[in-house]
Design a protein around this motif. Structure first.
Motif, PDB file in Angstrom:
ATOM      1  N   ILE A  38      -2.966   2.104  -2.160  1.00  0.00           N
ATOM      2  CA  ILE A  38      -4.399   2.371  -2.360  1.00  0.00           C
ATOM      3  C   ILE A  38      -4.579   3.821  -2.797  1.00  0.00           C
ATOM      4  O   ILE A  38      -4.076   4.736  -2.154  1.00  0.00           O
ATOM      5  N   ASP A  39      -5.303   3.988  -3.877  1.00  0.00           N
ATOM      6  CA  ASP A  39      -5.555   5.326  -4.403  1.00  0.00           C
ATOM      7  C   ASP A  39      -6.830   5.866  -3.753  1.00  0.00           C
ATOM      8  O   ASP A  39      -7.937   5.508  -4.157  1.00  0.00           O
ATOM      9  N   ILE A  40      -6.651   6.704  -2.759  1.00  0.00           N
ATOM     10  CA  ILE A  40      -7.798   7.187  -1.995  1.00  0.00           C
ATOM     11  C   ILE A  40      -8.707   8.071  -2.867  1.00  0.00           C
ATOM     12  O   ILE A  40      -9.933   8.106  -2.680  1.00  0.00           O
ATOM     13  N   ALA A  41      -8.138   8.726  -3.844  1.00  0.00           N
ATOM     14  CA  ALA A  41      -8.928   9.596  -4.734  1.00  0.00           C
ATOM     15  C   ALA A  41      -9.996   8.790  -5.479  1.00  0.00           C
ATOM     16  O   ALA A  41     -11.077   9.301  -5.769  1.00  0.00           O
ATOM     17  N   ASP A  77     -14.671   8.763  -6.754  1.00  0.00           N
ATOM     18  CA  ASP A  77     -15.035   8.713  -8.170  1.00  0.00           C
ATOM     19  C   ASP A  77     -15.853   7.441  -8.407  1.00  0.00           C
ATOM     20  O   ASP A  77     -15.340   6.329  -8.284  1.00  0.00           O
ATOM     21  N   LYS A  78     -17.122   7.618  -8.730  1.00  0.00           N
ATOM     22  CA  LYS A  78     -18.024   6.478  -8.886  1.00  0.00           C
ATOM     23  C   LYS A  78     -17.572   5.487  -9.958  1.00  0.00           C
ATOM     24  O   LYS A  78     -17.848   4.296  -9.888  1.00  0.00           O
ATOM     25  N   ASP A  79     -16.869   5.993 -10.995  1.00  0.00           N
ATOM     26  CA  ASP A  79     -16.429   5.110 -12.078  1.00  0.00           C
ATOM     27  C   ASP A  79     -15.239   4.249 -11.662  1.00  0.00           C
ATOM     28  O   ASP A  79     -15.062   3.133 -12.133  1.00  0.00           O
ATOM     29  N   LEU A  80     -14.411   4.772 -10.791  1.00  0.00           N
ATOM     30  CA  LEU A  80     -13.198   4.050 -10.408  1.00  0.00           C
ATOM     31  C   LEU A  80     -13.438   3.086  -9.250  1.00  0.00           C
ATOM     32  O   LEU A  80     -12.894   1.985  -9.216  1.00  0.00           O
ATOM     33  N   ASN A  81     -14.207   3.510  -8.281  1.00  0.00           N
ATOM     34  CA  ASN A  81     -14.486   2.669  -7.126  1.00  0.00           C
ATOM     35  C   ASN A  81     -15.940   2.896  -6.723  1.00  0.00           C
ATOM     36  O   ASN A  81     -16.245   3.752  -5.905  1.00  0.00           O
ATOM     37  N   ILE A 131     -15.214   0.815  -1.260  1.00  0.00           N
ATOM     38  CA  ILE A 131     -14.585  -0.070  -0.266  1.00  0.00           C
ATOM     39  C   ILE A 131     -13.270  -0.617  -0.811  1.00  0.00           C
ATOM     40  O   ILE A 131     -12.988  -0.556  -2.008  1.00  0.00           O
ATOM     41  N   GLU A 132     -12.478  -1.163   0.088  1.00  0.00           N
ATOM     42  CA  GLU A 132     -11.182  -1.735  -0.265  1.00  0.00           C
ATOM     43  C   GLU A 132     -11.089  -3.103   0.406  1.00  0.00           C
ATOM     44  O   GLU A 132     -11.414  -3.245   1.576  1.00  0.00           O
ATOM     45  N   ILE A 133     -10.698  -4.106  -0.382  1.00  0.00           N
ATOM     46  CA  ILE A 133     -10.535  -5.444   0.199  1.00  0.00           C
ATOM     47  C   ILE A 133      -9.036  -5.723   0.323  1.00  0.00           C
ATOM     48  O   ILE A 133      -8.310  -5.655  -0.664  1.00  0.00           O
ATOM     49  N   ILE A 134      -8.614  -6.005   1.527  1.00  0.00           N
ATOM     50  CA  ILE A 134      -7.184  -6.237   1.764  1.00  0.00           C
ATOM     51  C   ILE A 134      -6.974  -7.592   2.416  1.00  0.00           C
ATOM     52  O   ILE A 134      -7.659  -7.947   3.382  1.00  0.00           O
ATOM     53  N   THR A 135      -6.025  -8.349   1.873  1.00  0.00           N
ATOM     54  CA  THR A 135      -5.665  -9.612   2.515  1.00  0.00           C
ATOM     55  C   THR A 135      -4.346  -9.412   3.247  1.00  0.00           C
ATOM     56  O   THR A 135      -3.519  -8.601   2.855  1.00  0.00           O
ATOM     57  N   LEU A 136      -4.179 -10.189   4.288  1.00  0.00           N
ATOM     58  CA  LEU A 136      -3.000 -10.027   5.136  1.00  0.00           C
ATOM     59  C   LEU A 136      -2.328 -11.372   5.384  1.00  0.00           C
ATOM     60  O   LEU A 136      -3.001 -12.398   5.431  1.00  0.00           O
ATOM     61  N   CYS A 137      -1.002 -11.323   5.582  1.00  0.00           N
ATOM     62  CA  CYS A 137      -0.245 -12.518   5.940  1.00  0.00           C
ATOM     63  C   CYS A 137      -0.550 -13.666   4.979  1.00  0.00           C
ATOM     64  O   CYS A 137      -1.055 -14.718   5.397  1.00  0.00           O
ATOM     65  N   ASN A 138      -0.243 -13.477   3.730  1.00  0.00           N
ATOM     66  CA  ASN A 138      -0.477 -14.490   2.701  1.00  0.00           C
ATOM     67  C   ASN A 138      -1.919 -15.017   2.706  1.00  0.00           C
ATOM     68  O   ASN A 138      -2.168 -16.216   2.657  1.00  0.00           O
ATOM     69  N   GLN A 198     -12.032   4.206   7.026  1.00  0.00           N
ATOM     70  CA  GLN A 198     -11.102   3.239   7.620  1.00  0.00           C
ATOM     71  C   GLN A 198      -9.789   3.174   6.836  1.00  0.00           C
ATOM     72  O   GLN A 198      -8.716   3.033   7.419  1.00  0.00           O
ATOM     73  N   VAL A 199      -9.884   3.280   5.520  1.00  0.00           N
ATOM     74  CA  VAL A 199      -8.671   3.257   4.693  1.00  0.00           C
ATOM     75  C   VAL A 199      -7.790   4.458   5.015  1.00  0.00           C
ATOM     76  O   VAL A 199      -6.578   4.334   5.195  1.00  0.00           O
ATOM     77  N   MET A 200      -8.422   5.621   5.144  1.00  0.00           N
ATOM     78  CA  MET A 200      -7.654   6.820   5.487  1.00  0.00           C
ATOM     79  C   MET A 200      -7.016   6.673   6.861  1.00  0.00           C
ATOM     80  O   MET A 200      -5.860   7.047   7.073  1.00  0.00           O
TER      81      MET A 200
END
Ligand SMILES: [Fe+2]
Ligand SMILES: [Fe+2]
Lengths: 171, 103
Positions: free
Chosen positions: B47-50, B54-58, B62-69, B80-82
């Motif tokens: 995950i690129d925290i930077a 940046d409004k254009d990039l993210n 927020i970050e959506i992460i899936t776990l365990c397939n 939370q990501v940090m």
């Protein structure tokens, strides 16, 4: 507390990260050589084209070797994304020089992983990488010998044709 | 269960008996095999925290992460990501330390 990690994985986790980065580098090399093969083909340099098709195939083999090594030892290998492939070249000499530079970068990268292996005492991976060190020396030398031909014979006209024909004998 | 590391939002555990790991996300606890823990580590590491700044990039930060397939799905904000990055880095650090002590 049990060492579950060691029970599950035979290689160091940080070394595994570096190996995954190396997988991406080998895949990138394979793609670069394919672009070079294409250029040679378009410019009537059929033996050089053949040479780069073979190089590309070998790079893919290198990639697979590392890929399987990670998975066999309990780690997770990641299928790499490849981008940024240049298709513009000015000459055959430039291509071989670029190829040598790329091989030197790969050698450095392998050496860097070996250094890390020693630091964290991952002797299994270090031993696995010995093959790559040897392979890199051979590949670098191969490109050096081809570049010497340009020094001796020149870079255009009949010399180019002669060099192209000699490339097929370089192993 | 052994506590491995605790951050502001999350904590990680190792269960010797079941030979697996747990991450407590606050509202739920997820059981992870070593393989799944490795996969989470990879996802969080990349995950690129930077881009969160940046409004254009993210745009939403927020970050959506899936776990365990894709058995679990999480939505994390920047903090939370940090925090999660810190958790995984420290968790693997503790695990390595444990290995050094034992052998
Ligand atoms: Fe290679
Ligand atoms: Fe190579």
């Amino acid at each position: 507390m049990k060492d579950i990690v060691r029970q599950k994985i035979g290689i160091n986790v940080d070394v595994m990260d570096l190996l995954n980065e190396q997988i991406a580098k080998e895949a990138h090399s394979a793609a670069v050589y394919l672009a070079m093969a294409s250029w040679c083909d378009h410019n009537g340099l059929i033996y050089s084209a053949e040479f780069f098709y073979k190089q590309s195939y070998e790079e893919r083999e290198h990639m697979l070797k590392i890929f399987k090594f990670i998975n066999e030892n309990g780690g997770t290998a990641y299928s790499p994304e490849v981008s940024n492939i240049n298709h513009d070249f000015n000459s055959l000499q430039e291509i071989f020089e670029t190829a040598l530079d790329q091989e030197i970068q790969i050698s450095k990268s392998i050496h860097n992983i070996v250094t890390k292996c020693r630091k964290v005492m991952d002797y299994g991976t270090e031993n696995f990488l010995q093959w790559f060190i040897q392979e890199q020396m051979e590949e670098e030398n191969q490109f050096r010998r081809i570049l010497e031909m340009f020094d001796l014979m020149g870079t255009d006209g009949i010399a180019l044709k002669l060099i192209d024909e000699r490339v097929k004998h370089v192993e | 269960m052994n506590l491995l590391y605790k951050t502001y939002y999350f904590s990680s555990y190792q269960c010797d008996q079941r030979r697996c790991f747990y991450i407590d996300f606050g509202h739920k606890q997820v059981k992870l095999s070593f393989c799944q823990l490795l996969a989470l580590r990879q996802k969080v590491q990349t995950i690129d925290i930077a881009s969160h700044f940046d409004k254009d990039l993210n745009y939403s930060g927020i970050e959506i992460i899936t776990l365990c397939n894709r058995e679990h799905l999480f939505v994390f904000d920047t903090l939370q990501v940090m925090d999660l990055k810190q958790l995984l880095k420290a968790t693997f650090g503790i695990l390595e330390l444990n290995s050094l002590v034992l052998h």
